[in-house]
Every structure is written in structure tokens, then in C-alpha cells.
Design an enzyme around this catalytic site. Structure first.
Site, PDB file in Angstrom:
ATOM      1  CD  GLU A  59      -5.128   0.530  -2.172  1.00  0.00           C
ATOM      2  OE1 GLU A  59      -5.711  -0.400  -1.585  1.00  0.00           O
ATOM      3  OE2 GLU A  59      -4.986   1.665  -1.693  1.00  0.00           O
ATOM      4  CG  ASP A  99      -0.006   3.068   6.630  1.00  0.00           C
ATOM      5  OD1 ASP A  99      -0.661   3.681   5.770  1.00  0.00           O
ATOM      6  OD2 ASP A  99       0.434   3.605   7.664  1.00  0.00           O
ATOM      7  CG  ASP A 154      -1.801   1.201   1.323  1.00  0.00           C
ATOM      8  OD1 ASP A 154      -2.257   1.682   0.271  1.00  0.00           O
ATOM      9  OD2 ASP A 154      -2.046   1.686   2.453  1.00  0.00           O
TER      10      ASP A 154
END
Length: 169
Positions: free
Chosen positions: A70, A142, A10
Site C-alpha cells: 500500500e 494491520d 501494509d
């Protein structure tokens, strides 16, 4: 079929979350997770180097077979979006430099795969990650998001591989 170790990432300039899972068919197992941090402000090149070195260390330690990242969320502030794009570039190139196949997933697809709704809140994502990976340790937002990316990849990789085989790739 052998278990596949997947790194989920991420990307973020201040906090890049990472999570490693093993997928063996439909069985998922938690391996490790965390975040790579860079200080707010300061030299952008140095901050990007810190993200690079941190992700490279994660890959060296956990030896994933594949990586999933992502896609960038575009916001109204062009400068913030550009900086996030730099972090995303690091998240894509570090696993690629390690020889890993890297796949990208839209945030809505990650949320829909893990939670069942494309506009899920971070708390819902973290809760479902704990349900799907009960051995996952106390997770930062996160790290939970990165594990969700890895879970999404685990769920979609089989269909992606079959489609590529049918297309002759």
C-alpha cells in the site's frame, strides 16, 4: 492457469501488517497473516532492521510469487510521514531482494476494490476481508489491511498483465 501466491503489505514503523493469499482465477484463498512489530522509540536503524528481518522471514516461510504494497498516506506531520516512508522502503525492498515483482496500490484503490468505496473505514475493510476470505483467522487491523492489499492485487493483476503484454513489455 496455476494459483498465484500473493503477499500484501501494509507498511508502518510500529506495525507492518502482512497477509498471504492464493488467487486461482477469481477464487481467493487465505494462507496466513500477521504483523511485524518494532518498539516505539529507540534506534531507528534497529527498528527498520526488525521490520526487514520480520518480512524476510514471512517471505521465506510462505514463498509468495508476487507482492503488493500500500502506498504511503501523507499526513500533516512531516516527521511521521518521513518515518512511515522508511517503513514503506523496507516493505518495497525486502520482496524485491527476494526476487518478487512488487506492485504498489493507493489506499483509496484498495478500499474501493475490497469494499466498493474509496473512503471506507477500517472496520468495513476487516468485515469485507472476512467475507472474501472466510478462513481468515482473528485479524489485527494491520493484518486485515494487508490482506486487503493482496486482494486488490489479485483483482487488478490480470488487467495489469494484459496491458503490459499489449504494450510489448
Amino acid at each position: 492457469m496455476a494459483a498465484v501466491r500473493i503477499l500484501g503489505v501494509d507498511p508502518g514503523l510500529r506495525h507492518t501488517g502482512w497477509g498471504v493469499i492464493e488467487a486461482d482465477g477469481s477464487r481467493l484463498a487465505f494462507v496466513a497473516s500477521g504483523a511485524v512489530h518494532s518498539p516505539t522509540g529507540g534506534n531507528l536503524a534497529e527498528r527498520l532492521r526488525m521490520l526487514h528481518d520480520g518480512l524476510a522471514a514471512v517471505i521465506s516461510e510462505h514463498r509468495p510469487d508476487e507482492a503488493a504494497v500500500e502506498e504511503t498516506f501523507v499526513n500533516r506531520d512531516a516527521q511521521s510521514t518521513l518515518k512511515l516512508g522508511y517503513a514503506r522502503g523496507i516493505a518495497l525492498v525486502v520482496p524485491a531482494l527476494a526476487g518478487l515483482e512488487v506492485t504498489e496500490y493507493a489506499a483509496n484503490l484498495v478500499k474501493k476494490t475490497v469494499v466498493g468505496a474509496g473512503h471506507a473505514e477500517k472496520a468495513q475493510i476487516a468485515m469485507m476481508v472476512k467475507v472474501l476470505l472466510p478462513k481468515a483467522e482473528a485479524l489485527s487491523p494491520d493484518a486485515a489491511d494487508a490482506l486487503a492489499v493482496a486482494i486488490c492485487h489479485a483483482q487488478h493483476r490480470g488487467a495489469r498483465k494484459r496491458a503490459a503484454a499489449l504494450a510489448g513489455k
